[in-house]
Design a protein around this motif. Structure first.
Motif, PDB file in Angstrom:
ATOM      1  N   VAL A  79     -25.855   1.643  32.920  1.00 27.70           N
ATOM      2  CA  VAL A  79     -27.356   2.195  32.901  1.00 27.70           C
ATOM      3  C   VAL A  79     -28.384   1.274  33.504  1.00 27.70           C
ATOM      4  CG1 VAL A  79     -29.195   3.536  31.613  1.00 27.70           C
ATOM      5  CG2 VAL A  79     -26.476   3.665  31.114  1.00 27.70           C
ATOM      6  N   LEU A  80     -28.896   1.346  34.408  1.00 25.76           N
ATOM      7  CA  LEU A  80     -30.010   0.185  34.931  1.00 25.76           C
ATOM      8  C   LEU A  80     -31.292   0.907  34.459  1.00 25.76           C
ATOM      9  CD1 LEU A  80     -28.757  -0.061  38.580  1.00 25.76           C
ATOM     10  CD2 LEU A  80     -27.830  -1.234  36.495  1.00 25.76           C
ATOM     11  N   VAL A  81     -32.154  -0.061  33.705  1.00 28.22           N
ATOM     12  CA  VAL A  81     -33.159   0.584  32.934  1.00 28.22           C
ATOM     13  C   VAL A  81     -34.659  -0.168  33.466  1.00 28.22           C
ATOM     14  CG1 VAL A  81     -32.000   1.443  30.940  1.00 28.22           C
ATOM     15  CG2 VAL A  81     -33.182  -0.807  30.961  1.00 28.22           C
ATOM     16  N   LYS A  96     -23.316  -7.917  44.853  1.00 28.32           N
ATOM     17  CA  LYS A  96     -21.879  -7.420  45.135  1.00 28.32           C
ATOM     18  C   LYS A  96     -21.397  -6.241  44.448  1.00 28.32           C
ATOM     19  CE  LYS A  96     -17.750  -9.316  47.098  1.00 28.32           C
ATOM     20  NZ  LYS A  96     -16.802 -10.531  47.245  1.00 28.32           N
ATOM     21  N   GLN A  97     -21.358  -6.288  42.996  1.00 29.78           N
ATOM     22  CA  GLN A  97     -21.056  -5.277  42.209  1.00 29.78           C
ATOM     23  C   GLN A  97     -21.659  -3.851  42.512  1.00 29.78           C
ATOM     24  OE1 GLN A  97     -18.456  -5.947  39.773  1.00 29.78           O
ATOM     25  NE2 GLN A  97     -18.300  -3.717  39.559  1.00 29.78           N
ATOM     26  N   LEU A  98     -23.047  -3.964  42.237  1.00 31.39           N
ATOM     27  CA  LEU A  98     -23.835  -2.645  42.596  1.00 31.39           C
ATOM     28  C   LEU A  98     -23.847  -2.293  43.876  1.00 31.39           C
ATOM     29  CD1 LEU A  98     -27.061  -4.260  40.426  1.00 31.39           C
ATOM     30  CD2 LEU A  98     -25.535  -2.185  39.923  1.00 31.39           C
ATOM     31  N   GLU A  99     -23.329  -2.909  44.840  1.00 28.94           N
ATOM     32  CA  GLU A  99     -23.345  -2.206  46.085  1.00 28.94           C
ATOM     33  C   GLU A  99     -22.289  -1.387  46.189  1.00 28.94           C
ATOM     34  OE1 GLU A  99     -23.297  -5.844  48.539  1.00 28.94           O
ATOM     35  OE2 GLU A  99     -25.644  -5.935  48.785  1.00 28.94           O
ATOM     36  N   GLN A 100     -21.178  -1.434  45.325  1.00 31.94           N
ATOM     37  CA  GLN A 100     -20.202  -0.425  45.447  1.00 31.94           C
ATOM     38  C   GLN A 100     -20.381   0.732  44.876  1.00 31.94           C
ATOM     39  OE1 GLN A 100     -16.573  -2.084  43.445  1.00 31.94           O
ATOM     40  NE2 GLN A 100     -17.425  -4.350  43.505  1.00 31.94           N
ATOM     41  N   ALA A 101     -21.633   0.806  44.204  1.00 37.91           N
ATOM     42  CA  ALA A 101     -21.844   2.258  43.802  1.00 37.91           C
ATOM     43  C   ALA A 101     -22.160   3.274  45.239  1.00 37.91           C
ATOM     44  CB  ALA A 101     -23.337   2.369  42.842  1.00 37.91           C
ATOM     45  N   TRP A 106     -16.117   1.127  36.104  1.00 36.38           N
ATOM     46  CA  TRP A 106     -15.987   0.358  37.375  1.00 36.38           C
ATOM     47  C   TRP A 106     -16.671  -0.783  37.421  1.00 36.38           C
ATOM     48  CZ3 TRP A 106     -19.856  -0.593  40.654  1.00 36.38           C
ATOM     49  CH2 TRP A 106     -21.092   0.066  40.634  1.00 36.38           C
ATOM     50  N   ALA A 107     -17.866  -0.801  36.739  1.00 35.77           N
ATOM     51  CA  ALA A 107     -18.979  -1.848  36.857  1.00 35.77           C
ATOM     52  C   ALA A 107     -18.890  -2.659  35.481  1.00 35.77           C
ATOM     53  CB  ALA A 107     -20.322  -1.424  37.164  1.00 35.77           C
ATOM     54  N   LEU A 108     -17.978  -2.747  34.413  1.00 33.19           N
ATOM     55  CA  LEU A 108     -18.021  -3.385  33.321  1.00 33.19           C
ATOM     56  C   LEU A 108     -18.438  -4.938  33.427  1.00 33.19           C
ATOM     57  CD1 LEU A 108     -14.829  -2.160  31.354  1.00 33.19           C
ATOM     58  CD2 LEU A 108     -17.177  -1.730  30.827  1.00 33.19           C
ATOM     59  N   ARG A 112     -17.482  17.323  40.692  1.00 30.30           N
ATOM     60  CA  ARG A 112     -17.608  16.556  42.202  1.00 30.30           C
ATOM     61  C   ARG A 112     -18.519  15.563  42.163  1.00 30.30           C
ATOM     62  NH1 ARG A 112     -17.754  22.292  43.501  1.00 30.30           N
ATOM     63  NH2 ARG A 112     -20.001  22.104  43.653  1.00 30.30           N
ATOM     64  N   PHE A 113     -19.622  15.389  41.391  1.00 30.19           N
ATOM     65  CA  PHE A 113     -20.698  14.584  41.321  1.00 30.19           C
ATOM     66  C   PHE A 113     -20.090  13.326  40.735  1.00 30.19           C
ATOM     67  CE2 PHE A 113     -24.199  12.124  39.232  1.00 30.19           C
ATOM     68  CZ  PHE A 113     -24.807  11.778  40.219  1.00 30.19           C
ATOM     69  N   VAL A 114     -19.489  13.336  39.656  1.00 33.36           N
ATOM     70  CA  VAL A 114     -18.930  12.164  38.637  1.00 33.36           C
ATOM     71  C   VAL A 114     -17.633  11.695  39.273  1.00 33.36           C
ATOM     72  CG1 VAL A 114     -19.973  12.946  36.867  1.00 33.36           C
ATOM     73  CG2 VAL A 114     -17.576  13.480  37.138  1.00 33.36           C
ATOM     74  N   HIS A 115     -17.120  12.295  40.629  1.00 36.89           N
ATOM     75  CA  HIS A 115     -15.960  11.748  41.254  1.00 36.89           C
ATOM     76  C   HIS A 115     -16.170  10.495  42.082  1.00 36.89           C
ATOM     77  CE1 HIS A 115     -11.731  11.842  42.436  1.00 36.89           C
ATOM     78  NE2 HIS A 115     -12.106  11.900  43.705  1.00 36.89           N
ATOM     79  N   GLY A 116     -16.193   9.324  41.556  1.00 37.38           N
ATOM     80  CA  GLY A 116     -16.619   8.131  42.277  1.00 37.38           C
ATOM     81  C   GLY A 116     -17.342   7.236  41.258  1.00 37.38           C
ATOM     82  N   LYS A 117     -17.602   6.108  42.012  1.00 34.81           N
ATOM     83  CA  LYS A 117     -18.363   5.103  41.180  1.00 34.81           C
ATOM     84  C   LYS A 117     -19.923   5.249  41.417  1.00 34.81           C
ATOM     85  CE  LYS A 117     -15.325   1.586  42.840  1.00 34.81           C
ATOM     86  NZ  LYS A 117     -15.069   0.014  43.651  1.00 34.81           N
TER      87      LYS A 117
END
Length: 579
Positions: free
Chosen positions: A263-265, A292-297, A364-366, A230-235
């Motif tokens: 992965v953001l470090v 804009k890309q990161l806001e989709q998470a 999704w964030a390549l 359930r947790f990984v079902h999405g961005k």
């Protein structure tokens, strides 16, 4: 005769305590000279299982112990005499408590009748560290206090303890026995009285285990396979904060590849320069495309905490997360944004080895990877190939590291420059910091402790005010037997305050920056350390490379203008926003 028996009893208790600490996993003991701690000092001197470290400055001694404990991943004992000697450990104890570093303070103390009566060098030492250390207040050594009770008290205090423990040891005079013999010799040649006293320890003497052994606490319950699905079902995104080298955070990169999430470090994640992560996230969050890309998470998996980047913290706080999972080794609430979440107290390995499925929104964030690489190209152009400065030196140091190197990064501006601009690299060092309380004190001593345990080539990069704070610890550098390079970035004061909205420049200069006009060449000479000064990147790179050819410590001072770094940070921020 009775007086000599008192001195022998003091020493016996000291030897029993030190022996039990060795059996509990202590490998190093750090000591400062003093008289009231003599029973502990002589006990350490007769101990063959402990590596001993001596320093005249208790504040530096505490931080050296902190570094030794961080590097060895084992508790470290500190022995001090009474009075303000104990109080000088306070900054290191605070840092150790906040970052779960197991320090064991053994403080010599006056007996009760000499407290609060004007006796020399006597203060109230119990509870001196308040909530920052667990307390054990021992009575004066006495035959009426059983030896097995003494050992079980030590065992109980240290059981599953990953933060400082303060064992206060009261001793009556005389403190000095006529001769120093080992604990085994005491047992072998003991008088009838001493033999009777030690009789309950007969089995203990026959092995090398502690008197009482406590099982490790189990971790919190981990998510089930259905919960993972359930947790990984999405961005989603994985965010990595402070982790130690022994946490093996490379497992997180493998997990991210399996999930298909970025992965953001943080600079302290051990992954900041890894080519498979988004290391330039602090600067990317200035860029509209990346934002804009990161806001989709929709989902976030956080390992560790204590992030350096305020922009990264703001990003985490401002997103409306569908699911937020936080993994920490200890039970600390490492979330200043106070968000609703699932909290798992577990190791990195335990979480990464779960049966994770691939995300329904894998890759999704390549787009973030080429954006991250484009920033690296920008930094090469605008930092590496421009005028000499602080960011240029930090990047040069980071590029010169290997997997066998240790890089200790000082607080204030150096760690922020590394977090913002560290280059992408194939080989990366083990990263160490003191970011629990983020003080600028004790950095040299802590780095010396790390280097002394790891026995590996070490670099410490720090600011000039930080160096002045820990100047006495240059004496510890003199003891180094492997390459150790201290890089002092001298911008004549607190350059980081240029980044803060102080009302006017007069206030900034008079009350924040505190220009001092000092250089460190004579200071290095005072402690017998090799010294070079660098005013351009070519001379710095040459001096830095040559410093690793010798098995000793050396100092490189980098001189820059007071506003160079702050001006460059502002300029690069504008370029990133438009990139």
């Amino acid at each position: 005769m009775q007086q000599q028996t008192s001195a022998d009893m003091n020493l016996l208790w000291g030897q029993l305590i030190l022996e039990e600490l060795a059996r509990l996993g202590v490998k190093h003991v750090c000591m400062a000279p003093g008289s009231r701690s003599t029973p502990l000092t002589l006990a350490a001197a007769s101990q063959t299982q402990l590596t001993r470290h001596i320093h005249f400055d208790e504040r530096g001694l505490g931080f050296m112990a902190l570094g030794l404990a961080k590097a060895s991943n084992a508790p470290v004992a500190i022995i001090t005499t009474s009075g303000t000697a104990v109080a000088n450990l306070y900054p290191a104890i605070v840092e150790a408590w906040l970052t779960h570093v197991p320090l064991i303070i053994l403080s010599g103390d006056r007996p009760p009748e000499l407290i609060d009566c004007g006796a020399n060098q006597a203060i109230i030492q119990p509870a001196i560290f308040a909530q920052y250390a667990k307390q054990v207040n021992l009575p004066t050594p006495d035959l009426g206090y059983p030896a097995n009770a003494l050992l079980s008290t030590i065992d109980h205090a240290l059981a599953n303890q990953h933060q400082p423990v303060h064992i206060n040891c009261m001793y009556r005079e005389p403190l000095y026995p006529t001769e120093l013999v080992t604990l085994a010799h005491v047992k072998k040649t003991a008088s009838v009285t001493t033999s009777t006293y030690l009789a309950p320890l007969n089995q203990w003497f026959e092995n090398t285990k502690p008197m009482t052994r406590y099982a490790s606490l189990t971790s919190a319950e981990l998510p089930t396979t259905d919960t993972l699905m359930r947790f990984v079902h999405g961005k989603g995104v994985i965010v990595v904060g402070t982790l130690a080298p022994e946490d093996n955070p490379q497992q997180i990169v493998a997990l991210a590849q399996k999930l298909g999430w970025p992965v953001l470090v943080d600079a302290q994640s051990q992954l900041r320069q890894h080519p498979g992560v988004i290391g330039h996230v602090d600067q990317l969050l200035l860029n509209p495309k990346a934002n804009k890309q990161l806001e989709q998470a929709e989902r976030i998996l956080v390992f560790g905490g204590r992030f350096i980047s305020k922009r990264l913290l703001q990003y985490i706080a401002q997103q409306s997360w569908h699911s937020y999972w936080h993994v920490v080794k200890h039970g600390d609430r490492l979330d200043p944004t106070h968000q609703s979440k699932e909290f798992y107290q577990a190791s990195v390995q335990a979480v990464c080895q779960l049966p994770w499925p691939r995300s329904s929104q894998a890759n999704w964030a390549l787009q973030l990877l080429p954006l991250n690489e484009s920033l690296e190209s920008l930094f090469k152009q605008q930092i590496d190939n421009t005028t000499f400065g602080e960011a240029q030196v930090v990047r040069a140091i980071a590029l010169a590291q290997s997997d066998q190197h240790i890089l200790f990064i000082g607080n204030s501006l150096p760690i922020r420059l590394y977090d913002m601009y560290a280059p992408i690299a194939t080989n990366t060092p083990a990263i160490y910091t003191n970011r629990g309380a983020s003080g600028i004190d004790g950095l040299i001593a802590t780095a010396c402790g790390v280097a002394a345990d790891k026995n590996a080539p070490t670099t410490l990069v720090m600011g000039d005010l930080s160096c002045l704070h820990d100047f006495n610890s240059l004496a510890l550098l003199k003891q180094m037997t492997q390459p150790f390079v201290l890089v002092i970035i001298n911008n004549d004061g607190g350059n980081i305050f240029n980044l803060l909205p102080v009302p006017n420049e007069s206030l900034r200069n008079d009350f924040y920056r505190l220009s001092h006009g000092l250089e460190f060449g004579y200071g290095a000479a005072m402690f017998g350390l090799a010294y070079r000064q660098a005013d351009d990147i070519e001379s710095f790179n040459q001096a830095y490379q040559e410093a690793f050819e010798f098995n000793c410590a050396s100092v490189i001072e980098v001189n820059v203008s007071p506003t160079q770094a702050s001006d460059q940070i502002t300029q690069i921020s504008q370029w990133v926003k438009q990139h």
